[in-house]
Scaffold this active site. Structure first.
Site, PDB file in Angstrom:
ATOM      1  N   SER A  36       0.813  -1.228   0.000  1.00 55.97           N
ATOM      2  CA  SER A  36       0.000   0.000   0.000  1.00 55.97           C
ATOM      3  C   SER A  36       0.839   1.267   0.000  1.00 55.97           C
ATOM      4  CB  SER A  36      -0.874   0.057   1.264  1.00 55.97           C
ATOM      5  OG  SER A  36      -2.012  -0.699   1.125  1.00 55.97           O
ATOM      6  N   HIS A  67      -3.315   1.041  -5.348  1.00 56.26           N
ATOM      7  CA  HIS A  67      -2.778  -0.253  -5.798  1.00 56.26           C
ATOM      8  C   HIS A  67      -2.873  -0.371  -7.309  1.00 56.26           C
ATOM      9  CE1 HIS A  67      -2.330  -2.747  -2.098  1.00 56.26           C
ATOM     10  NE2 HIS A  67      -2.856  -1.652  -1.624  1.00 56.26           N
ATOM     11  N   HIS A  89      -5.832  -8.048  -2.508  1.00 59.71           N
ATOM     12  CA  HIS A  89      -5.998  -8.614  -1.173  1.00 59.71           C
ATOM     13  C   HIS A  89      -7.047  -9.711  -1.179  1.00 59.71           C
ATOM     14  CE1 HIS A  89      -4.040  -4.801  -0.346  1.00 59.71           C
ATOM     15  NE2 HIS A  89      -3.589  -5.373   0.751  1.00 59.71           N
ATOM     16  N   TYR A  91      -9.505 -10.090   0.697  1.00 62.55           N
ATOM     17  CA  TYR A  91     -10.872  -9.614   0.924  1.00 62.55           C
ATOM     18  C   TYR A  91     -11.539  -9.067  -0.339  1.00 62.55           C
ATOM     19  CZ  TYR A  91      -8.423  -5.117   1.459  1.00 62.55           C
ATOM     20  OH  TYR A  91      -7.631  -4.023   1.277  1.00 62.55           O
ATOM     21  N   GLU A  92     -10.743  -8.841  -1.400  1.00 55.96           N
ATOM     22  CA  GLU A  92     -11.331  -8.325  -2.638  1.00 55.96           C
ATOM     23  C   GLU A  92     -12.042  -9.417  -3.431  1.00 55.96           C
ATOM     24  OE1 GLU A  92      -8.912  -5.398  -4.884  1.00 55.96           O
ATOM     25  OE2 GLU A  92      -7.417  -5.828  -3.366  1.00 55.96           O
ATOM     26  N   ALA A 119       2.047  -2.528   4.241  1.00 52.46           N
ATOM     27  CA  ALA A 119       1.690  -1.526   5.242  1.00 52.46           C
ATOM     28  C   ALA A 119       1.071  -2.287   6.404  1.00 52.46           C
ATOM     29  CB  ALA A 119       0.691  -0.548   4.656  1.00 52.46           C
ATOM     30  N   MET A 211      -3.037  -7.054   6.364  1.00 51.73           N
ATOM     31  CA  MET A 211      -4.009  -7.905   5.656  1.00 51.73           C
ATOM     32  C   MET A 211      -3.407  -8.627   4.453  1.00 51.73           C
ATOM     33  SD  MET A 211      -7.211  -5.298   5.762  1.00 51.73           S
ATOM     34  CE  MET A 211      -7.479  -4.271   7.216  1.00 51.73           C
ATOM     35  N   SER A 212      -2.136  -8.940   4.520  1.00 46.88           N
ATOM     36  CA  SER A 212      -1.523  -9.601   3.356  1.00 46.88           C
ATOM     37  C   SER A 212      -0.371 -10.499   3.803  1.00 46.88           C
ATOM     38  CB  SER A 212      -0.995  -8.528   2.392  1.00 46.88           C
ATOM     39  OG  SER A 212       0.058  -7.806   2.986  1.00 46.88           O
ATOM     40  N   ASN A 235       0.377   3.120  11.093  1.00 46.28           N
ATOM     41  CA  ASN A 235      -0.535   3.606  12.148  1.00 46.28           C
ATOM     42  C   ASN A 235      -0.347   2.750  13.383  1.00 46.28           C
ATOM     43  OD1 ASN A 235      -1.975   1.601  10.155  1.00 46.28           O
ATOM     44  ND2 ASN A 235      -2.894   1.289  12.175  1.00 46.28           N
ATOM     45  N   HIS A 247      -8.116   4.157   5.813  1.00 44.41           N
ATOM     46  CA  HIS A 247      -7.178   3.786   4.742  1.00 44.41           C
ATOM     47  C   HIS A 247      -6.367   5.011   4.315  1.00 44.41           C
ATOM     48  CE1 HIS A 247      -5.471   1.575   1.435  1.00 44.41           C
ATOM     49  NE2 HIS A 247      -5.941   2.435   0.542  1.00 44.41           N
TER      50      HIS A 247
HETATM   51  N1  HPA Z   1      -4.543  -3.289  10.664  1.00 44.60           N
HETATM   52  C1  HPA Z   1      -4.596  -4.122   9.629  1.00 44.60           C
HETATM   53  N2  HPA Z   1      -4.050  -3.835   8.454  1.00 44.60           N
HETATM   54  C2  HPA Z   1      -3.409  -2.660   8.334  1.00 44.60           C
HETATM   55  C3  HPA Z   1      -3.308  -1.765   9.395  1.00 44.60           C
HETATM   56  C4  HPA Z   1      -3.918  -2.094  10.633  1.00 44.60           C
HETATM   57  O1  HPA Z   1      -3.882  -1.336  11.632  1.00 44.60           O
HETATM   58  N3  HPA Z   1      -2.599  -0.686   8.950  1.00 44.60           N
HETATM   59  C5  HPA Z   1      -2.258  -0.959   7.657  1.00 44.60           C
HETATM   60  N4  HPA Z   1      -2.751  -2.150   7.276  1.00 44.60           N
END
Ligand code: HPA
Length: 276
Positions: A36, A67, A89, A91-92, A119, A211-212, A235, A247
């Protein structure tokens, strides 16, 4: 009567490789997956052939902002590499094969070294947004596995190659770029974790969550690839700070660190090219 056999994954892969090979003859040694907001690194690749994933039959496409779906064949210094810009991903599509396909393509192209970036949210309370983290191991909480239905399993005690970890740390030191290290926890998404889930993931021993990555890395290992991974901590996870996560925040921070992150990736690739 002609019997039409349904296409197998191998048939699809052959068609994908044929389409790629019609656009480039370059034989990359290394593949890198850009996570990301990290896609811009691809623009620093020289003598490149850019292949839109739309032009590759059977290749999955991403719908997530930031992306771009492109495969970039080219060089960093003298090292030939393939950069996957924009990943799809789980989830897509809800289909694990979509996320594994780039790894199958890299393997079919004869690539033996993989650098994965992503990320991630910081679980470790010492981390701050913008930190880079060398992935030393992972926890797969996606409840998926590349080997389901294949009547085989592949387990490695060291998914993230130790010499490559050392090479990444040495590159960071030489470039004066601070790097943390820790365990990445992969979840399915697309929702960010609840505060209670973050507490659980920390209790499990993870330092970052995203998530990857985890299923891709497992398959790459089964293919015998040497794998290294770096997370960009975009984050702090839910519950550490009292604010909602978006996001936008993730891509903004990824944008802020893309300079040093790109510098580090270039240094790693040059070193990998010399070493392996
Ligand atoms: N959680 C899950 N996936 C993420 C996060 C998060 O805080 N930040 C970036 N991708």
């Amino acid at each position: 009567m002609k019997i039409v056999r349904p296409k197998t994954l191998e048939d699809n892969l052959k068609e994908s490789i044929k389409a790629i090979r019609s656009q480039t003859k370059l034989k990359p040694k290394i593949a890198i997956i850009l996570g990301s907001g990290l896609g811009e690194f691809a623009e620093t690749i020289s003598s490149s052939t850019v292949i839109d994933t739309q032009s590759i039959p059977h290749y999955p496409h991403s719908s997530v902002e930031g992306h771009k779906g492109r495969l970039i064949f080219g060089k960093i210094g003298k090292v030939k590499l393939l950069a996957f810009q924009g990943r799809v991903h789980f989830y897509e599509t809800g289909n694990i094969e979509t996320i594994l396909y780039p790894i199958r393509v890299a393997h079919a192209l004869g690539i033996k070294t993989l650098v994965v970036t992503n990320a991630a949210g910081g679980i470790n309370k010492q981390f701050t947004p913008g930190d880079l983290m060398l992935i030393t191991d992972h926890i797969n909480l996606t409840f998926e596995n590349p080997f389901i239905d294949q009547n085989k399993s592949a387990t490695s005690h060291q998914l993230y190659d130790k010499p490559m970890q050392n090479l990444i740390k040495a590159s960071a030191q030489e470039e004066s770029i601070p790097i943390r290290e820790g365990i990445y926890c992969g979840i399915k998404g697309p929702s960010y974790e609840t505060a209670a889930e973050v507490q659980m993931i920390r209790f499990f021993g993870a330092d970052a969550v995203g998530m990857s990555t985890v299923n891709e890395v497992s398959l790459a290992n089964a293919f015998g690839m040497r794998v290294g991974g770096i997370s960009c901590i975009t984050n702090l996870s839910t519950g550490i700070l009292d604010q909602k996560l978006s996001h936008k925040e993730v891509t903004e921070i990824a944008n802020l660190v893309k300079g040093p992150f790109g510098q580090l990736l270039r240094a790693i690739i040059v070193k990998l090219g010399n070493k392996f």
